[in-house]
Write an enzyme that holds these catalytic residues in place. Sequence first.
Site, PDB file in Angstrom:
ATOM      1  N   GLU A 196      13.298   8.983  38.747  1.00 45.50           N
ATOM      2  CA  GLU A 196      14.688   9.395  38.967  1.00 45.50           C
ATOM      3  C   GLU A 196      15.670   8.310  38.546  1.00 45.50           C
ATOM      4  O   GLU A 196      16.886   8.544  38.546  1.00 45.50           O
ATOM      5  CB  GLU A 196      14.930   9.729  40.455  1.00 45.50           C
ATOM      6  CG  GLU A 196      14.102  10.872  41.019  1.00 45.50           C
ATOM      7  CD  GLU A 196      12.795  10.374  41.635  1.00 45.50           C
ATOM      8  OE1 GLU A 196      12.481   9.176  41.489  1.00 45.50           O
ATOM      9  OE2 GLU A 196      12.088  11.190  42.253  1.00 45.50           O
TER      10      GLU A 196
ATOM     11  N   GLY B  91      14.860   2.179  39.696  1.00 45.17           N
ATOM     12  CA  GLY B  91      14.944   0.755  39.326  1.00 45.17           C
ATOM     13  C   GLY B  91      16.379   0.352  39.073  1.00 45.17           C
ATOM     14  O   GLY B  91      16.868  -0.666  39.565  1.00 45.17           O
TER      15      GLY B  91
ATOM     16  N   ASN C  32       1.306   1.835  39.496  1.00 46.14           N
ATOM     17  CA  ASN C  32       1.518   3.160  38.898  1.00 46.14           C
ATOM     18  C   ASN C  32       3.012   3.361  38.651  1.00 46.14           C
ATOM     19  O   ASN C  32       3.415   4.164  37.817  1.00 46.14           O
ATOM     20  CB  ASN C  32       0.963   4.289  39.788  1.00 46.14           C
ATOM     21  CG  ASN C  32       1.373   4.185  41.240  1.00 46.14           C
ATOM     22  OD1 ASN C  32       1.922   3.183  41.678  1.00 46.14           O
ATOM     23  ND2 ASN C  32       1.092   5.211  42.023  1.00 46.14           N
TER      24      ASN C  32
ATOM     25  N   GLY D  61       6.883   2.446  37.472  1.00 47.28           N
ATOM     26  CA  GLY D  61       7.497   1.734  36.345  1.00 47.28           C
ATOM     27  C   GLY D  61       8.989   1.783  36.551  1.00 47.28           C
ATOM     28  O   GLY D  61       9.611   2.804  36.300  1.00 47.28           O
TER      29      GLY D  61
ATOM     30  N   THR E  75      12.565   0.726  35.597  1.00 47.00           N
ATOM     31  CA  THR E  75      13.259   0.169  34.437  1.00 47.00           C
ATOM     32  C   THR E  75      14.639  -0.339  34.837  1.00 47.00           C
ATOM     33  O   THR E  75      15.394   0.352  35.496  1.00 47.00           O
ATOM     34  CB  THR E  75      13.410   1.255  33.356  1.00 47.00           C
ATOM     35  OG1 THR E  75      12.118   1.814  33.115  1.00 47.00           O
ATOM     36  CG2 THR E  75      13.977   0.693  32.065  1.00 47.00           C
TER      37      THR E  75
ATOM     38  N   GLN F  43       7.687   6.255  43.038  1.00 45.00           N
ATOM     39  CA  GLN F  43       7.415   7.687  42.854  1.00 45.00           C
ATOM     40  C   GLN F  43       8.514   8.522  43.545  1.00 45.00           C
ATOM     41  O   GLN F  43       9.634   8.057  43.637  1.00 45.00           O
ATOM     42  CB  GLN F  43       6.014   8.065  43.362  1.00 45.00           C
ATOM     43  CG  GLN F  43       4.870   7.474  42.545  1.00 45.00           C
ATOM     44  CD  GLN F  43       4.474   6.072  42.973  1.00 45.00           C
ATOM     45  OE1 GLN F  43       4.393   5.782  44.148  1.00 45.00           O
ATOM     46  NE2 GLN F  43       4.224   5.196  42.025  1.00 45.00           N
TER      47      GLN F  43
ATOM     48  N   LEU G 230      23.421  11.855  34.589  1.00 46.58           N
ATOM     49  CA  LEU G 230      24.334  12.988  34.438  1.00 46.58           C
ATOM     50  C   LEU G 230      24.755  13.133  32.979  1.00 46.58           C
ATOM     51  O   LEU G 230      24.919  14.240  32.470  1.00 46.58           O
ATOM     52  CB  LEU G 230      25.569  12.769  35.337  1.00 46.58           C
ATOM     53  CG  LEU G 230      26.567  13.919  35.380  1.00 46.58           C
ATOM     54  CD1 LEU G 230      25.944  15.176  35.974  1.00 46.58           C
ATOM     55  CD2 LEU G 230      27.814  13.535  36.172  1.00 46.58           C
ATOM     56  N   ASP G 231      24.893  11.995  32.297  1.00 45.95           N
ATOM     57  CA  ASP G 231      25.314  12.000  30.887  1.00 45.95           C
ATOM     58  C   ASP G 231      24.333  12.747  29.984  1.00 45.95           C
ATOM     59  O   ASP G 231      24.718  13.224  28.918  1.00 45.95           O
ATOM     60  CB  ASP G 231      25.468  10.553  30.393  1.00 45.95           C
ATOM     61  CG  ASP G 231      24.194   9.751  30.628  1.00 45.95           C
ATOM     62  OD1 ASP G 231      23.792   9.620  31.806  1.00 45.95           O
ATOM     63  OD2 ASP G 231      23.590   9.282  29.651  1.00 45.95           O
TER      64      ASP G 231
ATOM     65  N   SER H  31      25.531   7.748  38.131  1.00 50.08           N
ATOM     66  CA  SER H  31      25.158   6.909  36.996  1.00 50.08           C
ATOM     67  C   SER H  31      25.291   7.744  35.715  1.00 50.08           C
ATOM     68  O   SER H  31      24.814   8.876  35.655  1.00 50.08           O
ATOM     69  CB  SER H  31      23.725   6.416  37.210  1.00 50.08           C
ATOM     70  OG  SER H  31      23.194   5.948  36.009  1.00 50.08           O
TER      71      SER H  31
ATOM     72  N   GLY I  89      24.692   6.352  32.464  1.00 51.53           N
ATOM     73  CA  GLY I  89      24.080   5.653  31.337  1.00 51.53           C
ATOM     74  C   GLY I  89      23.113   4.617  31.870  1.00 51.53           C
ATOM     75  O   GLY I  89      23.115   4.315  33.067  1.00 51.53           O
TER      76      GLY I  89
HETATM   77  P1  IMP Z   1      -1.578   8.025  40.606  1.00 54.30           P
HETATM   78  O1  IMP Z   1      -0.459   7.568  41.453  1.00 54.30           O
HETATM   79  O2  IMP Z   1      -1.847   7.133  39.418  1.00 54.30           O
HETATM   80  O3  IMP Z   1      -2.825   8.320  41.387  1.00 54.30           O
HETATM   81  O4  IMP Z   1      -1.155   9.428  39.954  1.00 54.30           O
HETATM   82  C1  IMP Z   1      -0.977  10.600  40.739  1.00 54.30           C
HETATM   83  C2  IMP Z   1       0.193  11.437  40.218  1.00 54.30           C
HETATM   84  O5  IMP Z   1       1.413  10.739  40.468  1.00 54.30           O
HETATM   85  C3  IMP Z   1       0.149  11.699  38.716  1.00 54.30           C
HETATM   86  O6  IMP Z   1       0.696  12.991  38.462  1.00 54.30           O
HETATM   87  C4  IMP Z   1       1.074  10.647  38.147  1.00 54.30           C
HETATM   88  O7  IMP Z   1       1.647  11.024  36.916  1.00 54.30           O
HETATM   89  C5  IMP Z   1       2.127  10.582  39.249  1.00 54.30           C
HETATM   90  N1  IMP Z   1       2.806   9.290  39.316  1.00 54.30           N
HETATM   91  C6  IMP Z   1       2.325   8.137  39.796  1.00 54.30           C
HETATM   92  N2  IMP Z   1       3.237   7.158  39.702  1.00 54.30           N
HETATM   93  C7  IMP Z   1       4.328   7.712  39.172  1.00 54.30           C
HETATM   94  C8  IMP Z   1       5.638   7.202  38.863  1.00 54.30           C
HETATM   95  O8  IMP Z   1       5.968   6.036  39.087  1.00 54.30           O
HETATM   96  N3  IMP Z   1       6.503   8.099  38.315  1.00 54.30           N
HETATM   97  C9  IMP Z   1       6.176   9.400  38.101  1.00 54.30           C
HETATM   98  N4  IMP Z   1       4.973   9.907  38.391  1.00 54.30           N
HETATM   99  C10 IMP Z   1       4.057   9.077  38.919  1.00 54.30           C
END
Ligand code: IMP
Length: 423
Positions: A14, A17, A38, A40, A42, A221, A329-330, A410, A412
């Site tokens: 969403e 970060g 898992n 990321g 940004t 997540q 939104l952009d 936000s 951009g």
């Molecule tokens: P896991 O967390 O690697 O076990 O993945 C389980 C599910 O969560 C999968 O559908 C991943 O794509 C999703 N997932 C895990 N981490 C993220 C994240 O940071 N962003 C979006 N989806 C995530």
Amino acid sequence: MPVDILVGTQWGDEGKGKLIDVLTRDVDMVVRFQGGNNAGHTVEIGENRYVLHLIPSGIFRKGVKCVIGNGVVADPVALQDEMLKVTECGFDVSELELSSRTHLIFEYHKRMDQVNERSAAVKIGTTGRGIGPAYTDKMRRVGLRAIDLLDTEKLAVRFREEAAYYNKILASCGAETVDIEAELTKVLAAAAYLAPHVANSTYTVNDAVDAGKNVLFEGAQGALLDIDHGTYPFVTSSNTVSGGACTGSGIPPQAVRHVWGVLKAYTTRVGEGPFPTELFDNDGEQLRQIGREFGATTGRPRRCGWFDAVAARYACMVDGIDKLAVTKLDCLDGFDKVAICTGYEINGKVTDRFPASLDELNAARPVYEWHEGWKQDISEARTWEDLPENAQKYLKRCAELVRSEIAIISVGPRRDQTFSVEK
Ligand code: IMP
């Protein structure tokens, strides 16, 4: 007590970060409380784009203490690598703290994750980072924790035992086994690097709360990926909802002031699982390209769709969101019309409640409300009044449907492309 939690209210990605980075202007401490690498997250600062996986997003602000809480599962080798990279970029990681109770991910967990994906009847589409198997070990009460990094003799014994256990399973599945001694060498190097950062963080965080410091909890997540409240089994293995901040760090619920919900102006999902408003047409492709919707961790293209107010309202309810931050939104600037899903038609009946049943979710057909687009570049907007009337209408309707108030918008990826909505 100024303790705020920030969580994702959709299926992750969403823009948390960026929001964390903006909110950390005023905080003393940022705490990760669940998930692992898992995630990321940004953050774009000036011309530079940084992606954090385990380190809390407060690391880019001088003087902000960053804590990886007990609810996280941390890969020590990956964490060492990330800390070195962040250091190379000129940021200071010396004050980063890793809770001694944080469970660890090792190579055998990652291999197991991949084997599970190949052999399971239900393919989840995991990130392959070993998250599920590490949380499984935690629940089986055989996991190794960060505190174990401090006693390398014991660590080596336990690592060899666990790796041998996993190697048997991997071999029986025809998968490549782990080179135990080679992996142990990497783990011991990471242990030496991380040892000064391991601490009894439950006290660090509670001391900060008691001292009236501004503490921000950084969710990873999103609510719909929560192990209990998400689209099970297509979920991650932790509690991504706001309640996870308490169990994942050791703070009591009454310490919390606000819960921030980050809401993307449309919906995306990576990996498998139900997604009622998913678009398979040009609109979906347009969202993917304009929104740069490719996974920050795996690079996978994200599935894209219109804003799903049924799912978002459910998430905001479970999270107890009292402040919304709407991102990207952009990315809707170019559309003649934009849709909001206000209900699901399931087997001939319309509901605005998010079903627990996977079959119902798979059968759900979105009921859309169409809004006129604004067809103009809003990336320079810095106040609510700068937004075109149709964008304001769209936002007001989204907020009304999810029963929460918009506090930040936000427009951009850059730090400065964010503004507060004055009341
Ligand atoms: P896991 O967390 O690697 O076990 O993945 C389980 C599910 O969560 C999968 O559908 C991943 O794509 C999703 N997932 C895990 N981490 C993220 C994240 O940071 N962003 C979006 N989806 C995530």
